[in-house]
Design a protein around this motif. Structure first.
Motif, short mmCIF file in Angstrom:
data_model
loop_
_atom_site.label_atom_id
_atom_site.label_comp_id
_atom_site.label_asym_id
_atom_site.label_seq_id
_atom_site.Cartn_x
_atom_site.Cartn_y
_atom_site.Cartn_z
N SER A 1 -5.95 23.94 8.73
CA SER A 1 -7.38 24.11 8.44
C SER A 1 -8.07 22.78 8.20
O SER A 1 -9.18 22.53 8.69
CB SER A 1 -7.56 25.03 7.22
N GLU B 1 -6.99 23.21 0.67
CA GLU B 1 -7.86 24.36 0.92
C GLU B 1 -9.30 24.03 0.56
O GLU B 1 -10.24 24.37 1.28
CB GLU B 1 -7.36 25.56 0.11
N ALA C 1 -10.85 21.86 3.21
CA ALA C 1 -11.23 22.64 4.38
C ALA C 1 -12.53 23.40 4.13
O ALA C 1 -13.43 23.44 4.98
CB ALA C 1 -10.12 23.61 4.76
N GLN D 1 -4.06 30.64 15.80
CA GLN D 1 -3.57 31.21 14.54
C GLN D 1 -2.40 32.15 14.80
O GLN D 1 -1.41 32.15 14.05
CB GLN D 1 -4.71 31.95 13.83
#
Length: 945
Positions: A323, A126, A129, A262
């Motif tokens: 991501s 995360e 990203a 998504q």
């Protein structure tokens, strides 16, 4: 300075320590400047601007508050599957306590460690990203021109401060709320703020009293766009104190809709979640039925097995990996000069079926080049393109020096005359030629070195006056004094037909002859011939005159009785790489359209040279589009690929018609008038060099080099990114299905493969819960992430554009996933059977050794599956070593598996036993069966075409 937060037309806001002027629209300009502590001509000093920036903060709308680290960590554990694992920890600890709390609750500890490691991996991915997205945002930072220390300076819009003097020009995005101090024909589009579609004409005079937002004609506002004219304005509010900030406060809670990609991933995840929970329940039920579950320990074993199976079957790291892959891919695009502003626009880019491109600067070099010089004695061709002094002059393919001396003299006079009647200049900046002034005039300067003697001719003259160009006269003249004999000449360039109407003589070699009607017709015919070849034409003429009074302005009366020298044919040449890019786009099933305001003949010539249309096809003009109804426009956009002399509304109509016909449209533009079409297109592409701020804000992608070939390269990259997403989905899901197949059929067929006879335990399972979690930890993250940056394996430009409605996992992909998963399960269970006594194949090892061998085979099979998954149909051995990251991830996973088999404390934690060379070789051979099976499957698919 006072602090005021009065906004009569917007909701009240919390008072914050930011500086604004109360009702600045009511103040006169002198009063405004005094209150703002600034100067209309010099602006703020750099030191004062820095101080105010420190006091008032950046000129930015408030984004979401940064998420504290503890909350980001907690988020990694807020998943239903993690809750299942935590429940498994509780169950394991309770069972351990009930059984006397002897030793260490190994299962509970191992599961807890796996949960923790999964959380750390998710947090790292995360963060990667977020870092990648932040780097991309830096590439699209908006800018504004301000006066600082008495000179114009381009600064980041975030660095604007109250009191800054904005310099506004057509195409600029207004960076902050500001009160106008000067305006010349200024019109601003405020639709983004007020909803008013018509541009607002701005004035400088002060207004009286409370005035509605839409009527504050002496104000400009953050987020609006200058569509015409220019002016200056004093910044009165920044950041959240602007009118746009007021709207931002109301919209802070708005959630952006997920992209189709998504949504597709969410559908897959939901379906998988439901499926694996059902499978886990079924496996637990079957396990209870086929085994003698008589103790709490047996119940715990079955529960842990079901929970672990559910966790292993779902790639919970998928959103983070997705991501990261998108962010890395978009950064790669940025390095190739294609800046994509939103990560999920990549999927749209890969689906583009039409690229509608402007001509100038995108398909062409935006460098006016003289390629022809036509005079009374013939034609000279100039080689080389652009403004670099490279190229030569040829006559019938031979150097001009070998041609008639008279032709050389005439051609030299054309280039010299065009260079003397000229206000441009060229500058060499770090090896690059920078044009100052009109590009057409610069073309004469660039052509001079190509013709022997032309520069020396220009050097003999000194400028003494000018009659400037006007659109009515279509010509310009300069008065030149020849240094050697003090002769005075008027040198004129302009539209050939206009020039010829003022000429009485014609240059032929070193002589001047009378311009008869036949000679005039021939000169005009030469001009028509050049125009038919899509050249812009400029004529050059001169006249000997008496030296005028130096105290009086030069008048256009001197532009009579001229001698016509010849005509220059000028063209903006195509970029050399664009023809190949157009062919590549056509190969990929993408139509290429040219939409330009240029002459239809020029548009058709360039389009033909580039392969957009074939010889003989013409251009559709804007007026012709006006005469079409809806069906007529649709039919025209189906068959015509070149549109010339178009207005902004035509561009928008073409885009809308193509979209209504089912196309995914990428549209380029650079001017303010292109913004509506860019916003309407599926992928609006702004020019990074020549594009206005308004266009860049309306676009989803920005070309840093204004080059069409970059668009096609970005489409290739977009398709590659999408293919990589499919690769790691294929890998993750097929590998996880292998785990499900192993456990399910291992429980159902436990007696067939010898598991039941080999154990005295009440419940016999092919793999322990901790082993399943280990497989999930070792094989899911790093190999999948490495596949996300895989170079192109299949030729992604050899297929038609992807239908936007197409599911990311289609029927053929699902069948491949299930088949590979089933093969993995069969190979794993067969390995266990080989080493166990009894079963289908007689073995002699213990249950621990056989289970470890099966566990190892499944891990190795998934690592072989990494290479399978790089393509649906192409052999794994093609470009086998192209991705060093993938090999690194596989090597790491293999090393970890060796460790878990042979390191003592890991043996205790995961229930493994030592394997000898014979075991390892057989495990490796069995695991490779996945590779050979998939090679056979791909061969069948290729044979079917």
């Amino acid at each position: 300075m006072s602090v005021d937060h009065e906004h009569s037309s917007t909701p009240a806001r919390a008072v914050r320590p930011r500086w604004t002027l109360p009702q600045p629209w009511t103040r006169t300009v002198p009063d405004l400047l005094a209150a703002a502590g600034t100067d209309a001509e010099a602006g703020l000093t750099g030191q004062e601007a820095a101080r105010r920036l420190a006091d008032h903060g950046p000129n930015e709308l408030r984004g979401a508050a940064p998420v504290p680290l503890w909350r980001r960590v907690a988020t990694q554990f807020q998943e239903p599957l993690v809750y299942l694992l935590l429940a498994a920890v509780v169950v394991s600890v309770v069972a351990w306590a009930v059984e006397g709390a002897r030793g260490v609750p190994v299962d509970a500890v191992v599961i807890a460690v796996v949960v923790l490691l999964n959380g750390v991996i998710g947090l790292v991915q995360e963060s990667r990203a977020d870092t990648a997205v932040a780097a991309l945002q830096q590439l699209t930072t908006a800018t504004s021109t301000v006066l600082r220390d008495g000179r114009p300076l381009v600064v980041a819009a975030a660095d604007l401060v109250p009191g800054d003097v904005l310099v506004l020009a057509e195409g600029d995005a207004v960076g902050a709320d500001a009160r106008l101090s000067a305006a010349t024909g200024l019109k601003v589009s405020e639709a983004s703020l007020t909803g008013e579609s018509a541009a607002v004409t701005k004035e400088v005079d002060a207004l009286v009293g409370t005035v509605a937002l839409g009527d504050r004609v002496n104000m400009v506002f953050k987020g609006t766009a200058v569509v015409q004219g220019g002016g200056r304005a004093v910044v009165t509010a920044t950041g959240m104190d602007t009118e746009m900030g007021a709207i931002a406060e109301m919209l802070e809670a708005t959630v952006e809709d997920p992209s189709p990609l998504q949504q597709d991933i969410a559908r897959v995840s939901t379906m998988l979640g439901i499926t694996v929970v059902v499978i886990a329940v079924v496996v637990m039920a079957v396990t209870f039925l086929v085994n003698d579950v008589s103790s709490l320990s047996d119940v715990v074993t079955v529960l842990l097995l079901g929970v672990s199976l559910a966790v292993a079957a779902v790639p919970e790291g998928l959103p983070a990996i997705l991501s990261v892959v998108l962010a890395i891919g978009v950064q790669r695009m940025a390095r190739r000069n294609a800046i994509v502003k939103k990560l999920h626009s990549v999927e749209t880019l890969g689906s583009a079926s039409v690229i509608a491109s402007d001509k100038t600067g995108t398909l062409t070099k935006n460098e006016m080049t003289i390629e022809r010089v036509v005079t009374a004695s013939g034609e000279v061709r100039l080689t080389g393109a652009g403004y670099r002094p490279e190229g030569s002059a040829l006559v019938h393919g031979r150097p001009v020096e070998q041609a008639d001396a008279g032709l050389l003299t005439e051609a030299r006079m054309v280039l010299a005359g065009g260079s003397l009647s000229n206000n441009a200049w060229l500058e060499d900046v770090d090896g690059e030629v920078v044009v100052h002034g009109d590009p057409t005039e610069a073309a004469f300067l660039a052509a001079l070195p190509k013709l022997p003697g032309a520069r020396e001719t220009v050097a003999r003259y000194r400028r003494r006056g000018e009659v400037p160009f006007t659109s009515e006269r279509k010509m310009m003249s300069t008065l030149q004094l020849r240094a050697d004999d003090r002769a005075v000449r008027v040198v004129t360039k302009g539209a050939p037909d206009v020039l010829l109407s003022r000429c009485t003589g014609l240059q032929v070699g070193d002589d001047v002859v009378g311009l008869t009607e036949d000679r005039r017709r021939q000169a005009l015919a030469d001009v028509e011939a050049l125009s038919a070849q899509a050249f812009r034409t400029l004529g050059v003429a001169y006249a000997e005159v008496a030296e005028p009074d130096p105290h009086r302005a030069l008048e256009d009366s001197v532009e009579q009785g001229l001698v016509y020298v010849g005509t220059a044919g000028i063209i903006d040449p195509p970029r050399p790489e664009v023809a190949d890019a157009v062919r590549e786009a056509h190969r990929a099933g993408i139509r290429v359209l040219m939409i330009t305001g240029d002459h239809p003949g020029t548009a058709a010539r360039i389009a033909t040279d580039l392969g957009i249309i074939t010889e003989g096809e013409g251009a559709v003009t804007g007026p012709a589009l006006d005469e079409l109804d809806g069906p007529g426009l649709t039919e025209t956009t189906r068959r015509s690929s070149v549109y010339a002399r178009v207005a902004p509304q035509h561009k928008l109509a073409i885009v809308d018609a193509l979209q209504a016909d089912g196309h995914v449209v990428a549209m380029t533009g650079d001017g303010v008038n292109d913004a509506p079409a860019l916003k309407s297109a599926d992928i609006g592409i702004a020019m990074g060099i020549t594009g206005t701020e308004v266009t860049k804000q309306a676009a989803r992608m920005i070309l840093a080099d204004d080059d069409f070939a970059t668009i096609v390269a970005a489409v290739r990259q977009g398709r590659t990114i999408f293919e990589n997403i499919k690769k790691f989905l294929r890998y993750l899901l097929s590998s996880n299905m292998g785990e499900v197949a192993t456990v399910f059929f291992g429980v159902v067929l436990a007696s067939v493969i010898g598991l039941t006879d080999a154990s005295a335990e009440g419940v016999v399972v092919p793999l322990l819960a901790t082993q399943i979690l280990w497989i999930n930890l070792v094989t899911d993250s790093t190999p999948a992430l490495a596949m996300g940056v895989d170079p192109e394996v299949d030729d992604v430009m050899a297929r038609r554009p992807r239908d936007p409605g197409e599911r990311i996992i289609d029927g053929r992909m699902w069948s491949g996933i299930l088949m590979i998963g089933l093969v993995m399960g069969v190979l794993t269970l067969l390995t266990i059977d080989v080493f166990l006594p009894g079963g289908l194949v007689e073995g002699a090892d213990s249950l621990e050794v056989a289970r470890t061998a099966g566990f190892t085979t499944l891990v190795l099979a998934q690592l072989f599956n990494v290479f399978n998954s790089r393509s649906e149909t192409t052999s794994a051995f093609r470009h086998l070593f192209a991705n060093r990251w993938l090999w690194g991830a596989v090597a790491l996973s293999a090393a970890l598996q060796v460790a878990v088999v042979h390191v003592p404390f890991l043996q205790v934690a995961f229930g493994t036993a030592d394997l000898d060379l014979r075991h390892w070789l057989l495990c490796l051979a069995m695991a490779s069966g996945v590779l050979w099976f998939d090679e056979l499957r791909k061969l069948v698919l290729r044979r079917r075409g």
